[in-house]
Scaffold this motif. Structure first.
Motif, PDB file in Angstrom:
ATOM      1  N   GLU A 114       0.824  -1.207   0.000  1.00  0.00           N
ATOM      2  CA  GLU A 114       0.000   0.000   0.000  1.00  0.00           C
ATOM      3  C   GLU A 114       0.864   1.266   0.000  1.00  0.00           C
ATOM      4  N   PHE A 115       2.095   1.131   0.488  1.00  0.00           N
ATOM      5  CA  PHE A 115       2.996   2.286   0.562  1.00  0.00           C
ATOM      6  C   PHE A 115       4.109   2.211  -0.490  1.00  0.00           C
ATOM      7  N   GLY A 116       3.902   1.379  -1.512  1.00  0.00           N
ATOM      8  CA  GLY A 116       4.848   1.323  -2.607  1.00  0.00           C
ATOM      9  C   GLY A 116       6.115   0.551  -2.323  1.00  0.00           C
ATOM     10  N   ILE A 117       6.050  -0.425  -1.425  1.00  0.00           N
ATOM     11  CA  ILE A 117       7.229  -1.240  -1.089  1.00  0.00           C
ATOM     12  C   ILE A 117       6.925  -2.672  -1.518  1.00  0.00           C
ATOM     13  N   ARG A 118       7.487  -3.094  -2.680  1.00  0.00           N
ATOM     14  CA  ARG A 118       7.136  -4.402  -3.229  1.00  0.00           C
ATOM     15  C   ARG A 118       8.346  -5.286  -3.489  1.00  0.00           C
TER      16      ARG A 118
END
Length: 222
Positions: free
Chosen positions: A94-98
């Motif tokens: 959700e916070f752009g950490i993939r």
């Protein structure tokens, strides 16, 4: 990487992160008495990571401690993930950490420091693309500079150590026993039981016994 002060070092880390094709960085210092991070991850995610004690379930941190060498990771690197880990990855997404790359190093006295470069893309970065020796040396230099400058952490938590009496009192309380019950079960004076519970609450920074048992359970202290 040469930086004369904390601000310029953070700017240099941001520049390096962008040049390597990543979106954000996180320097994490895992110390027996205190764990803290210097990061440009979204502030809301940092606050959530701290308040929910995600350092204890973060698979990247776990892998870093086990491997002690540079490695890449993605949110779906394994199908055999626990429910807790899957939830962690879902929230991180959700916070752009993939996905990303993490480089752990020994920081002295058995402690560990690590630098993570993260991306909002779901990519598997080849570990052959970076020299592990150079990567470790770079992170060691970052650690040294931050340590010397006493850099301001963006998130952190201190290690909580409970005395045996405090742990046993909380354990009985978690099982529904009253303070009077605990005194009888452990052969303690009632006032001593109250004292141990009070000390445990202070260390856990909570107001009630219920909160103390919940936090202690989550931290695997009881």
């Amino acid at each position: 990487m040469i930086a004369s002060n904390e601000l310029s070092l953070k700017d240099a880390l941001q520049t390096l992160t962008n040049e390597l094709g990543f979106d954000c960085y996180a320097y994490l210092n895992l110390h027996p008495n205190e764990t803290y991070a210097i990061s440009n991850y979204p502030a809301e995610w940092q606050e959530r990571y701290l308040s929910r004690l995600y350092a204890t379930v973060d698979p990247v941190v776990t892998t870093a401690k086990r491997k002690m060498r540079a490695f890449s990771w993605t949110e779906n690197q394994s199908r055999n993930l626990s429910k807790e880990t899957r939830q962690f990855y879902t929230e991180a997404r959700e916070f752009g950490i993939r996905s990303g790359v993490s480089i752990p190093v020994m920081s002295g006295f058995g402690n560990v420091a690590m630098l993570t470069l993260a991306s909002n893309k779901l990519e598997r970065y080849s570990e052959e693309d970076f020299d592990p020796v150079v990567a470790a040396a770079s992170v060691a230099q970052v650690h040294t500079k931050f340590s010397r400058q006493s850099a301001t952490a963006t998130i952190g938590h201190r290690l909580i150590v409970l005395k045996p009496e405090e742990r046993i009192c909380l354990k009985w309380s978690a099982e529904g026993k009253t303070l009077e019950d605990i005194a009888v079960l452990e052969g303690m004076k009632y006032n001593n039981v109250c004292f141990h519970i009070k000390q445990a609450r202070k260390k856990l920074d909570v107001l009630s016994i219920q909160q103390a048992t919940a936090v202690a359970t989550k931290l695997n202290l009881i």
